[in-house]
Design a protein around this motif. Structure first.
Motif, PDB file in Angstrom:
ATOM      1  N   THR A 362       0.804  -1.273  -0.145  1.00 38.19           N
ATOM      2  CA  THR A 362      -0.074  -0.007  -0.138  1.00 38.19           C
ATOM      3  C   THR A 362       1.021   1.372  -0.084  1.00 38.19           C
ATOM      4  O   THR A 362       0.708   2.278  -0.625  1.00 38.19           O
ATOM      5  CB  THR A 362      -0.996  -0.030   1.363  1.00 38.19           C
ATOM      6  OG1 THR A 362      -1.805  -1.075   1.310  1.00 38.19           O
ATOM      7  CG2 THR A 362      -1.951   1.194   1.002  1.00 38.19           C
ATOM      8  N   ARG A 363       1.926   1.232   0.711  1.00 43.41           N
ATOM      9  CA  ARG A 363       2.818   2.218   1.031  1.00 43.41           C
ATOM     10  C   ARG A 363       3.567   2.552  -0.657  1.00 43.41           C
ATOM     11  O   ARG A 363       3.704   3.744  -1.076  1.00 43.41           O
ATOM     12  CB  ARG A 363       3.680   2.179   1.941  1.00 43.41           C
ATOM     13  CG  ARG A 363       3.382   2.265   3.188  1.00 43.41           C
ATOM     14  CD  ARG A 363       4.667   2.358   4.309  1.00 43.41           C
ATOM     15  NE  ARG A 363       5.510   1.288   4.182  1.00 43.41           N
ATOM     16  CZ  ARG A 363       5.161  -0.040   4.882  1.00 43.41           C
ATOM     17  NH1 ARG A 363       4.570  -0.098   5.777  1.00 43.41           N
ATOM     18  NH2 ARG A 363       6.319  -0.578   4.946  1.00 43.41           N
ATOM     19  N   ILE A 364       3.761   1.501  -1.265  1.00 41.13           N
ATOM     20  CA  ILE A 364       4.240   1.432  -2.686  1.00 41.13           C
ATOM     21  C   ILE A 364       3.248   2.131  -3.515  1.00 41.13           C
ATOM     22  O   ILE A 364       3.788   2.941  -4.363  1.00 41.13           O
ATOM     23  CB  ILE A 364       4.961   0.398  -3.097  1.00 41.13           C
ATOM     24  CG1 ILE A 364       6.025  -0.151  -2.366  1.00 41.13           C
ATOM     25  CG2 ILE A 364       5.300   0.132  -4.557  1.00 41.13           C
ATOM     26  CD1 ILE A 364       6.648  -1.496  -2.553  1.00 41.13           C
ATOM     27  N   ASN A 365       2.213   1.713  -3.314  1.00 49.69           N
ATOM     28  CA  ASN A 365       1.009   2.246  -4.327  1.00 49.69           C
ATOM     29  C   ASN A 365       0.776   3.617  -4.149  1.00 49.69           C
ATOM     30  O   ASN A 365       0.634   4.220  -4.827  1.00 49.69           O
ATOM     31  CB  ASN A 365      -0.204   1.502  -3.869  1.00 49.69           C
ATOM     32  CG  ASN A 365      -1.232   1.771  -4.749  1.00 49.69           C
ATOM     33  OD1 ASN A 365      -1.262   2.756  -5.537  1.00 49.69           O
ATOM     34  ND2 ASN A 365      -2.115   0.885  -5.069  1.00 49.69           N
ATOM     35  N   THR A 366       0.951   4.136  -2.888  1.00 51.02           N
ATOM     36  CA  THR A 366       0.801   5.491  -2.639  1.00 51.02           C
ATOM     37  C   THR A 366       1.911   6.484  -3.176  1.00 51.02           C
ATOM     38  O   THR A 366       1.849   7.436  -3.752  1.00 51.02           O
ATOM     39  CB  THR A 366       0.851   5.845  -1.020  1.00 51.02           C
ATOM     40  OG1 THR A 366      -0.350   5.140  -0.512  1.00 51.02           O
ATOM     41  CG2 THR A 366       0.582   7.192  -0.610  1.00 51.02           C
ATOM     42  N   LEU A 367       3.157   5.839  -2.981  1.00 47.38           N
ATOM     43  CA  LEU A 367       4.380   6.563  -3.602  1.00 47.38           C
ATOM     44  C   LEU A 367       4.265   6.634  -5.083  1.00 47.38           C
ATOM     45  O   LEU A 367       4.595   7.659  -5.449  1.00 47.38           O
ATOM     46  CB  LEU A 367       5.578   5.753  -3.248  1.00 47.38           C
ATOM     47  CG  LEU A 367       6.395   5.789  -1.818  1.00 47.38           C
ATOM     48  CD1 LEU A 367       7.213   4.807  -1.413  1.00 47.38           C
ATOM     49  CD2 LEU A 367       6.433   7.243  -1.460  1.00 47.38           C
ATOM     50  N   MET A 368       3.832   5.558  -5.927  1.00 42.99           N
ATOM     51  CA  MET A 368       3.683   5.681  -7.215  1.00 42.99           C
ATOM     52  C   MET A 368       2.424   6.534  -7.808  1.00 42.99           C
ATOM     53  O   MET A 368       2.602   7.184  -8.736  1.00 42.99           O
ATOM     54  CB  MET A 368       3.899   4.228  -7.720  1.00 42.99           C
ATOM     55  CG  MET A 368       5.088   3.494  -7.454  1.00 42.99           C
ATOM     56  SD  MET A 368       5.291   1.914  -8.308  1.00 42.99           S
ATOM     57  CE  MET A 368       5.469   2.359  -9.862  1.00 42.99           C
ATOM     58  N   GLU A 370       0.374   8.539  -5.796  1.00 46.81           N
ATOM     59  CA  GLU A 370      -0.161   9.715  -5.198  1.00 46.81           C
ATOM     60  C   GLU A 370       1.246  10.876  -4.977  1.00 46.81           C
ATOM     61  O   GLU A 370       1.287  11.935  -5.693  1.00 46.81           O
ATOM     62  CB  GLU A 370      -0.723   9.691  -3.878  1.00 46.81           C
ATOM     63  CG  GLU A 370      -1.862   8.898  -4.134  1.00 46.81           C
ATOM     64  CD  GLU A 370      -2.630   8.668  -2.657  1.00 46.81           C
ATOM     65  OE1 GLU A 370      -2.281   9.281  -1.656  1.00 46.81           O
ATOM     66  OE2 GLU A 370      -3.856   7.829  -2.638  1.00 46.81           O
ATOM     67  N   THR A 371       2.160  10.299  -4.516  1.00 44.37           N
ATOM     68  CA  THR A 371       3.506  11.135  -4.211  1.00 44.37           C
ATOM     69  C   THR A 371       4.203  11.308  -5.525  1.00 44.37           C
ATOM     70  O   THR A 371       4.354  12.479  -5.691  1.00 44.37           O
ATOM     71  CB  THR A 371       4.647  10.179  -3.051  1.00 44.37           C
ATOM     72  OG1 THR A 371       3.843   9.836  -2.122  1.00 44.37           O
ATOM     73  CG2 THR A 371       5.668  10.998  -2.941  1.00 44.37           C
ATOM     74  N   TYR A 372       4.370  10.581  -6.365  1.00 43.82           N
ATOM     75  CA  TYR A 372       5.147  10.790  -7.567  1.00 43.82           C
ATOM     76  C   TYR A 372       4.203  11.613  -8.540  1.00 43.82           C
ATOM     77  O   TYR A 372       4.434  12.390  -9.068  1.00 43.82           O
ATOM     78  CB  TYR A 372       5.424   9.194  -8.450  1.00 43.82           C
ATOM     79  CG  TYR A 372       5.958   9.544  -9.571  1.00 43.82           C
ATOM     80  CD1 TYR A 372       7.286   9.950  -9.552  1.00 43.82           C
ATOM     81  CD2 TYR A 372       5.405   9.503 -10.860  1.00 43.82           C
ATOM     82  CE1 TYR A 372       7.872  10.081 -10.859  1.00 43.82           C
ATOM     83  CE2 TYR A 372       5.765   9.602 -11.967  1.00 43.82           C
ATOM     84  CZ  TYR A 372       7.213   9.756 -12.166  1.00 43.82           C
ATOM     85  OH  TYR A 372       7.605  10.044 -13.479  1.00 43.82           O
ATOM     86  N   ALA A 373       2.794  11.548  -8.542  1.00 41.62           N
ATOM     87  CA  ALA A 373       1.904  12.270  -9.183  1.00 41.62           C
ATOM     88  C   ALA A 373       1.884  13.795  -8.738  1.00 41.62           C
ATOM     89  O   ALA A 373       1.967  14.583  -9.822  1.00 41.62           O
ATOM     90  CB  ALA A 373       0.465  11.573  -9.364  1.00 41.62           C
TER      91      ALA A 373
END
Length: 546
Positions: A362-368, A370-373
């Motif tokens: 889930t943290r990886i999903n958020t990074l790619m 949300e954070t990256y976007a």
């Protein structure tokens, strides 16, 4: 004294190597030299100059996150430099970039969080004909303020680790301080004085002598005319500048320039130059460490014998080792725990999930997503900058000519600049995801707690694979960026849709008809054009302009 001193140092190195795998290295106060200094003191540059190669991780923040026990071993029969790690016996590293990567990888295996620190040391041996036998312990640089995601008590953690080493009576302290700062504010000297108030065990090193204010020098300090209580000497050295490091200036050339600087300097001159510089520092440290070992090693013998008796008693109580079938079963169970733990940590493949905290997937999903976007959106929020770049590109494309149509060169140049903005951010995203995977792997191997060596093997192989995958992924990102920059597709449907969406005024019917006919005739360009204060819609194909 050099040969005799080298033999004494080798004895201590062998004791260190034998005790470390048994977990007893911290139980014995072995004679050694601990290197302390602030983050901008030049500590790493001093160590690299002593070795003669760039091999330490560099970057912002806390770079040294585990103590590094550096053993320099003179090998007169070898014409090449190479390194060996105690955790990878028999494997030689001939490329010092690989040594740097292995230090980083081994640190990550022990420290799950990128900003954390660990007291467990990394043992590195450097073999060369061009070094003196010497052992140094590189400790984390002192910091004052926690930044980014560093723990709030990071200053206390580092200070506690440093004091754990330098408080021992058998430890010499190499306090590295920049000469262009007030010695009264030196963190290294302040901490050394805390455990060695008489200065019996402290050796001072002054770096950055070439960066002192014009008209000033450190002659009085180097000559011993100061109020700092040090029974041993201050030694002045000159480090490579950041520009020299970025341009990969050879350390041997830097040592030559250092020697020349001291000889030609009006204050230090040829008289003091013989007791300054990295080469003198090497000889001085070897001599002082050898004398220190000569005086301190004999009292350790009874303590070693007592510990040896304890180990023998423990060995006598150990049961018979596992049989082959039992070993296979243990290995299979450990692998299954590792696999299931990773699946649970990533998520998406299990029926039961954690309800208390977000898992790694889930943290990886958020990074790619949300954070990256969000970071990408921030790059393009400044429309004024983009419009300015477009305007400059169009003017530069026309040059001395007066143009009518927007040249492709301007468009392609602007687009290539925008694509380039993705490079560093995408590489950072790879590191973000890698850090999360390292955390997942580190948590998974904790399930193999009954067999520490098997746990270390699983951790080593898994994290090595993650690090290699990180490199491959970054190479792929680099190739992808270059691929996108090689060919700008102006007729891609997404681009055409975007251009259409930007039109605020709909086309008149006649213009729509002309455009439709032109598209059937393989149109090259269509756009608005102003002529004599009137706006016209033009369509340009291979044979006519209408």
């Amino acid at each position: 004294m050099s040969q005799f001193g080298g033999d004494l140092i080798k004895v201590v190195n062998e004791l260190q190597d034998r005790l470390n795998p048994l977990g007893f290295s911290n139980s014995f106060d072995l004679p050694q030299i601990a290197v302390v200094g602030g983050q901008s003191s030049g500590k790493s540059s001093v160590l690299e100059s002593i070795v003669g190669h760039d091999f330490l991780p560099r970057g912002s923040g806390i770079v040294t996150r585990r103590p590094l026990i550096l053993q320099l071993i003179q090998d007169p029969n070898s014409d090449v430099f190479y390194g060996e790690f105690l955790h990878s016996p028999g494997k030689r590293f001939y490329d010092f970039n690989d040594i740097r990567d292995e230090i980083t990888a081994e640190t990550d295996r022990e420290v799950s969080q990128s900003k954390g620190i660990s007291r467990n040391p990394i043992n590195l041996k450097i073999y060369s004909h061009d070094v003196l036998d010497l052992t140094l312990v590189d400790l984390p640089g002192m910091t004052r303020v926690a930044v980014d995601d560093q723990p709030e008590d990071i200053e206390q953690r580092i200070e506690h680790m440093i004091l754990e080493y330098i408080s021992r009576d058998n430890c010499l302290i190499l306090a590295v301080t920049a000469a262009n700062q007030d010695l009264a504010t030196s963190d290294a000297l302040k901490m050394a004085k805390q455990v060695d108030p008489t200065g019996e065990r402290t050796i001072g090193v002054l770096t950055k002598l070439d960066l002192m204010d014009a008209g000033t020098d450190a002659k009085d300090i180097l000559m011993g005319r100061h109020r700092i209580q040090l029974k041993r000497d201050f030694i002045g050295v000159i480090n490579r500048s950041q520009k020299d490091i970025d341009e990969h200036k050879d350390i041997r050339r830097a040592l030559y320039d250092e020697r020349k600087y001291f000889i030609e300097h009006p204050s230090y001159g040829p008289d003091m130059a013989d007791k300054m510089g990295i080469r003198y520092l090497q000889e001085y440290l070897q001599r002082e460490l050898s004398l220190h070992i000569f005086k301190r090693l004999p009292p350790l013998k009874p303590k070693l014998e007592t510990k040896l008796d304890e180990v023998r008693e423990r060995l006598a109580k150990i049961e018979f080792p596992l049989g082959d079938k039992d070993k296979d079963q243990v290995l299979a169970e450990a692998y299954d725990k590792m696999r299931s733990g990773f699946d649970s940590g990533v998520g998406g493949k299990v029926w039961v999930v954690d309800t208390d905290a977000l898992n790694g997937g889930t943290r990886i999903n958020t990074l790619m997503n949300e954070t990256y976007a969000k970071a990408v959106n921030k790059m393009f929020y400044d429309e004024t900058r983009i419009r300015r770049e477009i305007g400059i590109a169009i003017q530069n494309a026309f040059g001395t000519r007066i143009g009518v149509f927007i040249p492709d060169t301007a468009f392609i140049s602007v687009v290539m600049n925008q694509i380039e903005l993705f490079r560093n951010l995408s590489l950072d995203c790879v590191d973000w995801v890698t850090d999360e995977i390292v955390i997942i792997v580190t948590e998974c191997v904790q399930n193999i707690c009954r067999f520490p060596k098997l746990k270390d093997i699983f951790s080593k192989f898994a994290l090595d694979f993650v690090r290699e995958s990180n490199k491959k992924c970054k190479n792929f990102v680099q190739h992808l960026i270059e691929l996108e920059k090689c060919y700008i597709n102006t007729i891609h449907e997404d681009f055409i849709k975007m251009i259409g969406d930007t039109k605020s005024d709909p086309l008149p019917d006649t213009q729509s008809i002309m455009t439709a006919k032109a598209l059937q005739q393989n149109v090259s360009k269509s756009d608005w054009i102003s002529y004599k204060k009137s706006d016209y819609w033009f369509v340009l194909n291979d044979t006519s302009l209408s």
